[in-house]
Structure formats: structure tokens, C-alpha cells
Scaffold this active site. Structure first.
Site, PDB file in Angstrom:
ATOM      1  N   TYR A 142      -7.837 -22.437   2.142  1.00 32.17           N
ATOM      2  CA  TYR A 142      -6.989 -21.328   2.591  1.00 32.17           C
ATOM      3  C   TYR A 142      -7.306 -21.036   4.053  1.00 32.17           C
ATOM      4  CZ  TYR A 142      -5.034 -16.577   2.900  1.00 32.17           C
ATOM      5  OH  TYR A 142      -4.318 -15.460   3.266  1.00 32.17           O
ATOM      6  N   ASP A 237     -12.526 -24.155  10.047  1.00 33.27           N
ATOM      7  CA  ASP A 237     -12.205 -22.764   9.753  1.00 33.27           C
ATOM      8  C   ASP A 237     -13.463 -22.126   9.150  1.00 33.27           C
ATOM      9  OD1 ASP A 237     -11.351 -20.331   8.919  1.00 33.27           O
ATOM     10  OD2 ASP A 237      -9.598 -21.049   7.805  1.00 33.27           O
ATOM     11  N   LYS A 265     -13.916 -12.177   9.302  1.00 34.18           N
ATOM     12  CA  LYS A 265     -14.817 -11.546   8.322  1.00 34.18           C
ATOM     13  C   LYS A 265     -16.117 -11.005   8.960  1.00 34.18           C
ATOM     14  CE  LYS A 265     -12.341 -13.426   4.501  1.00 34.18           C
ATOM     15  NZ  LYS A 265     -11.668 -14.693   4.359  1.00 34.18           N
TER      16      LYS A 265
HETATM   17  C1  LIG Z   1     -10.153 -14.967   4.756  1.00 32.36           C
HETATM   18  C2  LIG Z   1      -9.867 -16.269   5.347  1.00 32.36           C
HETATM   19  C3  LIG Z   1      -8.861 -16.446   6.306  1.00 32.36           C
HETATM   20  C4  LIG Z   1      -7.908 -15.344   6.671  1.00 32.36           C
HETATM   21  O1  LIG Z   1      -8.540 -14.274   7.279  1.00 32.36           O
HETATM   22  P1  LIG Z   1      -7.797 -12.831   7.247  1.00 32.36           P
HETATM   23  O2  LIG Z   1      -8.705 -11.976   8.079  1.00 32.36           O
HETATM   24  O3  LIG Z   1      -7.738 -12.449   5.802  1.00 32.36           O
HETATM   25  O4  LIG Z   1      -6.465 -13.009   7.843  1.00 32.36           O
HETATM   26  C5  LIG Z   1      -8.741 -17.677   6.912  1.00 32.36           C
HETATM   27  N1  LIG Z   1      -9.545 -18.692   6.600  1.00 32.36           N
HETATM   28  C6  LIG Z   1     -10.520 -18.572   5.677  1.00 32.36           C
HETATM   29  C7  LIG Z   1     -11.424 -19.732   5.404  1.00 32.36           C
HETATM   30  C8  LIG Z   1     -10.696 -17.371   5.000  1.00 32.36           C
HETATM   31  O5  LIG Z   1     -11.636 -17.280   4.068  1.00 32.36           O
END
Ligand SMILES: *Cc1c(COP(=O)(O)O)cnc(C)c1O
Length: 430
Positions: A142, A237, A265
Site C-alpha cells: 500500500y 516507501d 507516520k
Molecule cells: C500509511 C502508509 C501510506 C500512506 O500514508 P498516509 O499518511 O496515510 O497518507 C503510504 N505508504 C505506506 C507504506 C503506509 O503504510
């Protein structure tokens, strides 16, 4: 009716599904979501006054426990000087310097307001830098809710993506290619079949979003080589893994240098912050240094930067945080394994540092197909049994849990006990 239930009933009339982010609605586990009133250290409290041990920690940011004093103090100090200027500030410079210092591959960095924004921008920059349109992502990874990332492989159609959500155009899906996680051969094939058309490969270097899934030995190295051989940018990511698996994230832990990194995060200490960064010549493509446009009215917001700075400074200056997180993860998963053995169960636990998932399947889980083989009904019952015992888990099998340093050994042992009782209970009623 509990206060949480009352709030949820009302919320459903005002907010789609009653929540501002889908997983929160508890649809994957049944029952109604609990509405949170406050949290401190290892505990979270709902509107009905019930206390839970926290194993989500806002999906990562509360790595030091809730309402961590240095972060609180930094925010309290900052709000005295107004909340937003839409102009450059000293704190943004300090933040950038700290990120460049902590994350091995980052030479320049741009702040945004969420992980989603970070990945959307990183892909645009990769396309601008390479002059190519397509990207490769992995099934089950994701990367936020940007159009390009809401793509799963159509059945059998390995080379062409199919939109996962109405509203994502076929043209967008066409530019997103997907491969199974940990499958280098599939990636090689995609590259062969789309010669000189792939701008970037993006992945979670350790996956949290199909449950915790680790890269097999050689997978990250193999991707790095493929990218080098084909002038493709490698994007890690690290929205979940950044500042968690090590102070420099998964790239420090696995000693792989991506070309671009996306963060979120933890980086905001609980405030809405994201960032993307990487090699200087790539980041200098970003406006106003270069032609790739990306902007934000509230980007680098002084309150958010204060929280994030306090968080990152603490992590940078306290390596014992990571030693502690490793020990906590080890204690918890060792305890879980012992319980599984005692109950005669063969379920899979994936674990790295302070991330883990207990998968309700006896198969090893190295990709999304494996993860989907889990008994989701059983997971739902297990989730409810844990909640009843005062342990707050992610309300889906396809999530990692995130431990914090606020968890004492005693609390970990309570979680192990609750886990054993919950498993025994749900197996009995199955
Ligand atoms: C949470 C998450 C996102 C998206 O971040 P948001 O602040 O919720 O938009 C993107 N990549 C990864 C790996 C994530 O865990």
C-alpha cells in the site's frame, strides 16, 4: 448502548461509513468501532472509559508511547508563535538537516502533509527525471490512496493493471504494473516486456500493509541491481518502516540505497506530516529548483515540524530505543510461539523488530496470495477476544502491529496471556 455505539450511529449519518479512514470502521472484524477519548504511554482509553493496551500506536507514530512529554512540550512551545505562516521557517531547515543525517540515502528532502502526498510526489519526480511513464508496484503493498497505487493485477493479466477502485482511469491503471512481492523473476519479465518505459519500482522494503511480510534474502539487492541495469529509479516507501526498523529505516537495516525514499507516520510525531527525499540530482527536479511541480499551503507547518523534530531528535539521540524495541518484539513473539505450540497450532508469525503479524494460516507468508489464504473469520473472532481482554489490535488480518517503548515486560506478558486465552477461546467455538 455504549457511548462508542451512539457516536458511531450518529457518525454514519454524517460521514461515509462513519469514519474518516476505512479500516477504522471494523468491517473486517465485525462489531462496532470503539471511539477513542485519550491515550497515555502504553494505554488508550475509549469514550466509555475502558482501558486497552496499545499495539497499533496510531499505525506507527506513537513509537515512544502516547503523549510523549518532549513532543508535547515542543508543541506547547510552538503554538505560542501562531500556527501557520505559509512562509519558510528555521524549523524546516533543522528538520531537513536531521532527516538527511538520519536516513542514509537522502541528500535533499521535501516536506508534505501525509504519506499519500509523499508517494504521489515521488512517482511524479521519478517520471520527470527518467522521462518514462510506467511504474512497477507489488501486490499487497500500500502506498496511500493516489490513483497510480490503487491497482491490483487482473486475473492472469500480468502486464496490465486493472483499477482497484471506481474513479481510477484505465489510462492510469495501464501505467501501473504489478508483480508478486519477493518475485524477482516477475519483475525481470515486466522490465523485458516494457523496455525503456519504466520510471520506477516502488515497494515497502518490509511490508506492513498485507500484514508484516519480510523481503527474502536477495530480493532487495536484486531489485537494486535490476534498477541499476535498466536506469530505473528504486523507491523505498518507508512510511511505516522509516525511523522504526532502525533510525535510518529499513534501508539502514538491509544496507540498500534506494534512489528515493518516502516517509510519513513517525516523522510527524503524531501530526499530519510526510516527506520524500533522495539523491540530490533527482530532488533538484522539484519546483522551484526544477520543472516538476509540487507544492503545499501547510507543508512544513511549524506546529507539525515541532512535533516531528522533537520525535526524530529523541530517536536520533537515544539508540537504546531500538535495542528496547527489538527486545520487546522478541519477547512478545517468543511468547506467542510458545502459546501456539502449547495449543497445538502451526500458525505463522512474521516479525522484524517492533513489527509483527500473527497470520491465521499454516503456510509461510511471503506475498499477498499467501496472506489471503488466512482464515479471516477466525481472525475476526480472535480480534474481538483480544479486545474483550483489553488489547487493542489492528482491526484487520492484513496489517502489521506496531510496538512502542512504553510497553513494559509486564505488559508484554499480559498481551501474551491474552493471546493464549483468546486463541483457546476462538478455537473452542469454531
Ligand atoms: C500509511 C502508509 C501510506 C500512506 O500514508 P498516509 O499518511 O496515510 O497518507 C503510504 N505508504 C505506506 C507504506 C503506509 O503504510
Amino acid at each position: 448502548m455504549s457511548i462508542s455505539q451512539q457516536l458511531f450511529e450518529k457518525a454514519k449519518t454524517l460521514i461515509p461509513g462513519g469514519v474518516n479512514s476505512p479500516v477504522r470502521a471494523f468491517r473486517a472484524v465485525g462489531g462496532n468501532p470503539i471511539f477513542i477519548k485519550s491515550a497515555k504511554g502504553p494505554y488508550i482509553y475509549d469514550e466509555d472509559g475502558k482501558q486497552y493496551i496499545e499495539l497499533i500506536n496510531s499505525w506507527g507514530p506513537m513509537i515512544l508511547g502516547h503523549a510523549f512529554e518532549p513532543v508535547e512540550e515542543a508543541v506547547r512551545e510552538a503554538i505560542q508563535h501562531s500556527f501557520s505562516f505559509g512562509a519558510p521557517t528555521r524549523k524546516e531547515v533543522e528538520m531537513a538537516e536531521l532527516i538527511v543525517d538520519m536516513v542514509p540515502s537522502i541528500e535533499k528532502v521535501r516536506m508534505v502533509n501525509s504519506g499519500t502526498e509523499a508517494t504521489m510526489a515521488a512517482i511524479r519526480v521519478a517520471r520527470g527525471f527518467t522521462g518514462r511513464d510506467k511504474l512497477i508496484k507489488f501486490e499487497g503493498c500500500y502506498h496511500g490512496h493516489g490513483d497510480s497505487f490503487l491497482i491490483a493485477a487482473g486475473s492472469g493479466a500480468v502486464t496490465m493493471g486493472v483499477p482497484d477502485s471506481p474513479g481510477v482511469t484505465k489510462a492510469t491503471a495501464h501505467d501501473t504494473l504489478t508483480a508478486p512481492y519477493n518475485d524477482l523473476r516477475a519483475v525481470e519479465k515486466l522490465i523485458e516486456n516494457n523496455h525503456n518505459q519504466i520510471a520506477a519500482i516502488i515497494l515497502e522494503p518490509v511490508v506492513g500493509n498485507m500484514g508484516c511480510v519480510l523481503p527474502e534474502p536477495g530480493f532487495l539487492e536484486g531489485l537494486r541491481d535490476l534498477c541499476d541495469q535498466n536506469d530505473i529509479l528504486l523507491i523505498f516507501d518507508e512510511v511505516m518502516t522509516g525511523f522504526r526498523l532502525a533510525k535510518g529505516g529499513a534501508q539502514e537495516r538491509f544496507r540498500i540505497r534506494p534512489d528515493l525514499t518516502t516517509m510519513g507516520k513517525i516523522i510527524g510525531g503524531g501530526m499530519p506530516v510526510g516527506a520524500y527525499g533522495g539523491r540530490k540530482e533527482i530532488m533538484d527536479m522539484v519546483s522551484p529548483a526544477g520543472p516538476v511541480y509540487q507544492a503545499g499551503t501547510l507543508s512544513g507547518n511549524p506546529i507539525a515540524m515541532s512535533a516531528g523534530l522533537a520525535m526524530l531528535r529523541y530517536l536520533n539521540e537515544h539508540p537504546e530505543v531500538y535495542t528496547r524495541l527489538e527486545a520487546t518484539g522478541e519477547r512478545l513473539t517468543t511468547g506467542f510461539q510458545a502459546s501456539l505450540q502449547k495449543l497445538g497450532l502451526n500458525y505463522t508469525i512474521n516479525h522484524l523488530g517492533s513489527m509483527y503479524t500473527l497470520f491465521m494460516t499454516e503456510n509461510p507468508v511471503i506475498n499477498f496470495t499467501d496472506a489471503k489464504s488466512c482464515d479471516l473469520t477466525l481472525f475476526g473472532s480472535y480480534f474481538q477476544a483480544m479486545l474483550k481482554r483489553g488489547v487493542y489490535l489492528a482491526p484487520s488480518q492484513f496489517e502489521s502491529l506496531f510496538l512502542s517503548v512504553a510497553l513494559t515486560d509486564e505488559l508484554v506478558d499480559q498481551v501474551i496471556q491474552a493471546n493464549e486465552e483468546s486463541l483457546a477461546e476462538v478455537l473452542q467455538t469454531r
